[in-house]
Design a protein around this motif. Structure first.
Motif, PDB file in Angstrom:
ATOM      1  N   ASP A 164      44.872  -4.996  28.201  1.00 40.89           N
ATOM      2  CA  ASP A 164      44.287  -5.866  27.182  1.00 40.89           C
ATOM      3  C   ASP A 164      43.112  -5.239  26.450  1.00 40.89           C
ATOM      4  O   ASP A 164      42.528  -5.865  25.563  1.00 40.89           O
ATOM      5  N   THR A 165      42.745  -4.025  26.827  1.00 43.45           N
ATOM      6  CA  THR A 165      41.581  -3.377  26.222  1.00 43.45           C
ATOM      7  C   THR A 165      41.854  -1.898  25.990  1.00 43.45           C
ATOM      8  O   THR A 165      42.785  -1.321  26.558  1.00 43.45           O
ATOM      9  N   ALA A 166      41.007  -1.301  25.177  1.00 46.93           N
ATOM     10  CA  ALA A 166      41.028   0.153  24.975  1.00 46.93           C
ATOM     11  C   ALA A 166      39.594   0.615  24.779  1.00 46.93           C
ATOM     12  O   ALA A 166      38.803  -0.064  24.115  1.00 46.93           O
ATOM     13  N   ARG A 167      39.264   1.751  25.369  1.00 45.60           N
ATOM     14  CA  ARG A 167      37.938   2.341  25.186  1.00 45.60           C
ATOM     15  C   ARG A 167      38.078   3.563  24.301  1.00 45.60           C
ATOM     16  O   ARG A 167      38.941   4.426  24.550  1.00 45.60           O
ATOM     17  N   LEU A 168      37.247   3.625  23.264  1.00 43.81           N
ATOM     18  CA  LEU A 168      37.337   4.701  22.285  1.00 43.81           C
ATOM     19  C   LEU A 168      35.966   5.314  22.026  1.00 43.81           C
ATOM     20  O   LEU A 168      34.933   4.727  22.358  1.00 43.81           O
ATOM     21  N   GLU A 169      35.992   6.486  21.425  1.00 40.44           N
ATOM     22  CA  GLU A 169      34.775   7.153  20.985  1.00 40.44           C
ATOM     23  C   GLU A 169      34.925   7.496  19.517  1.00 40.44           C
ATOM     24  O   GLU A 169      35.946   8.042  19.098  1.00 40.44           O
ATOM     25  N   MET A 170      33.894   7.169  18.742  1.00 44.23           N
ATOM     26  CA  MET A 170      33.917   7.484  17.313  1.00 44.23           C
ATOM     27  C   MET A 170      32.663   8.262  16.935  1.00 44.23           C
ATOM     28  O   MET A 170      31.553   7.882  17.313  1.00 44.23           O
ATOM     29  N   VAL A 171      32.850   9.333  16.197  1.00 40.26           N
ATOM     30  CA  VAL A 171      31.758  10.085  15.585  1.00 40.26           C
ATOM     31  C   VAL A 171      31.891   9.877  14.079  1.00 40.26           C
ATOM     32  O   VAL A 171      32.949  10.154  13.501  1.00 40.26           O
ATOM     33  N   CYS A 172      30.824   9.358  13.457  1.00 39.20           N
ATOM     34  CA  CYS A 172      30.935   9.029  12.040  1.00 39.20           C
ATOM     35  C   CYS A 172      29.618   9.277  11.322  1.00 39.20           C
ATOM     36  O   CYS A 172      28.579   9.532  11.944  1.00 39.20           O
ATOM     37  N   GLY A 173      29.658   9.158  10.020  1.00 33.74           N
ATOM     38  CA  GLY A 173      28.475   9.344   9.195  1.00 33.74           C
ATOM     39  C   GLY A 173      27.726   8.044   8.982  1.00 33.74           C
ATOM     40  O   GLY A 173      27.929   7.052   9.685  1.00 33.74           O
ATOM     41  N   LYS A 174      26.882   8.039   7.977  1.00 33.64           N
ATOM     42  CA  LYS A 174      26.017   6.901   7.670  1.00 33.64           C
ATOM     43  C   LYS A 174      26.833   5.684   7.242  1.00 33.64           C
ATOM     44  O   LYS A 174      27.818   5.798   6.520  1.00 33.64           O
ATOM     45  N   GLY A 175      26.400   4.498   7.711  1.00 35.73           N
ATOM     46  CA  GLY A 175      26.973   3.250   7.233  1.00 35.73           C
ATOM     47  C   GLY A 175      28.235   2.801   7.925  1.00 35.73           C
ATOM     48  O   GLY A 175      28.913   1.889   7.432  1.00 35.73           O
ATOM     49  N   GLY A 176      28.576   3.386   9.069  1.00 35.20           N
ATOM     50  CA  GLY A 176      29.795   3.006   9.771  1.00 35.20           C
ATOM     51  C   GLY A 176      29.620   1.745  10.598  1.00 35.20           C
ATOM     52  O   GLY A 176      28.599   1.560  11.257  1.00 35.20           O
ATOM     53  N   TYR A 177      30.607   0.866  10.556  1.00 35.98           N
ATOM     54  CA  TYR A 177      30.616  -0.335  11.386  1.00 35.98           C
ATOM     55  C   TYR A 177      31.740  -0.217  12.416  1.00 35.98           C
ATOM     56  O   TYR A 177      32.921  -0.241  12.058  1.00 35.98           O
ATOM     57  N   VAL A 178      31.361  -0.092  13.674  1.00 33.29           N
ATOM     58  CA  VAL A 178      32.358  -0.005  14.744  1.00 33.29           C
ATOM     59  C   VAL A 178      33.178  -1.290  14.797  1.00 33.29           C
ATOM     60  O   VAL A 178      34.379  -1.263  15.064  1.00 33.29           O
ATOM     61  N   ARG A 179      32.533  -2.422  14.520  1.00 36.79           N
ATOM     62  CA  ARG A 179      33.255  -3.696  14.543  1.00 36.79           C
ATOM     63  C   ARG A 179      34.391  -3.715  13.517  1.00 36.79           C
ATOM     64  O   ARG A 179      35.456  -4.280  13.764  1.00 36.79           O
ATOM     65  N   SER A 180      34.172  -3.074  12.368  1.00 40.84           N
ATOM     66  CA  SER A 180      35.237  -3.000  11.362  1.00 40.84           C
ATOM     67  C   SER A 180      36.375  -2.105  11.827  1.00 40.84           C
ATOM     68  O   SER A 180      37.542  -2.386  11.555  1.00 40.84           O
TER      69      SER A 180
END
Length: 297
Positions: A164-180
């Motif tokens: 029911d879940t997934a764990r992820l890693e994100m590397v991003c620039g300015k203004g990123g919304y993980v919720r999106s």
């Protein structure tokens, strides 16, 4: 005009923000604990999120835009089966789905959310709509369509996949919304989703594992907090460093172009130092630097 009370404190304090505290509250507590004249942070974290919050003090606030523009890394967990008003676990469920993706399906969906993407911020976000914050309008029940914004996603990696879940890693620039990202990934997979847990592990040159615990930020710990401060120039690690001549440093500190002994690309943003320390952030112009922000240290 009354002068601001407080000490002249210059540098960075890295805080490991706990859940349930706003970024603004962290900055206010740091400023109070250090009795500092001026403080600000380099990138908001949601109240429910944890991790690195870089607090700039004094002249270091002039380097905030550099750190804000740097890459950041988030470790987060998505819960499948429901989309919420806030795109995280604090919101009300507005849609649900019975489908659940497997690891292969998740990995196959990640490239579409990697690279240069267009991202619609969550309704509950600090984005301004006609001069008002989106989260204020959302709380009032105002329906709105937020415009998509460009975002650079350096990488998006699946770390773990459960039923029911997934764990992820994100590397991003300015203004990123993980919720999106969680919302859009859930929609792409046909299972819907929202953020259950979110931690910022690093931001530019700063790492959460080196952060000060929030409960140690107190006036009684001022001497220890002073020792934890990082130099102003820590926030400039992504820029080339050039050295000013003695005469050049004087001119730059007076707001004029000054001579440097090193070279860079014409028009490149650099930072300049002399024997006494950081002098400015500015643009290189053929042996000279035109200052944009001068440090008064």
């Amino acid at each position: 005009m009354a002068r601001k009370k407080g000490r002249e404190v210059n540098g960075w304090l890295i805080v490991d923000k706990p859940a349930g505290v706003t970024s603004t509250a962290v900055v206010a507590k740091v400023r109070w604990a250090l009795d500092a004249k001026k403080a600000g942070h380099a990138g908001t974290l949601d109240p429910d999120a944890t991790g690195v919050l870089a607090v700039a003090l004094g002249e270091a606030t002039k380097t905030v835009p550099i750190v804000t523009d740097a890459l950041k890394c988030y470790d987060f967990t998505v819960t499948w089966g429901a989309e919420t008003t806030t795109d995280d676990a604090s919101g009300d469920v507005i849609r649900s789905a019975d489908a659940r993706p497997d690891a292969d399906a998740i990995r196959a969906a990640l490239p579409a959310l990697t690279g240069e993407i267009m991202q619609v911020p969550p309704a509950f976000s600090a984005v301004k709509v006609d001069g008002e914050r989106a989260y204020d309008l959302a709380r009032e029940g105002v329906e709105m369509e937020l415009a998509a914004r460009p975002l650079w996603v350096e990488s998006l990696t699946l770390l773990e996949a459960g039923p029911d879940t997934a764990r992820l890693e994100m590397v991003c620039g300015k203004g990123g919304y993980v919720r999106s990202i969680a919302r859009d990934l859930g929609r792409a997979l046909g299972c819907l989703g929202h953020v259950a847990h979110l931690r910022r592990t690093w931001s530019g040159p700063f790492e959460a594992q080196d952060g000060v615990a929030f409960d140690r930020i107190d006036r009684s710990e001022q001497a220890w907090l002073d020792e934890c401060l990082r130099p102003l120039e820590t926030g400039l690690s992504d820029l080339p460093m050039l050295r000013a001549t003695p005469e050049g440093a004087i001119r730059i500190r007076n707001g004029n172009p000054g001579q440097v002994t090193d070279g860079a690309e014409w028009g490149e943003l650099v930072w300049v130092r002399d024997a006494a320390g950081p002098v400015c952030i500015g643009r290189y112009q053929g042996g000279m630097v035109q200052p944009e922000r001068v440090f008064n240290l």
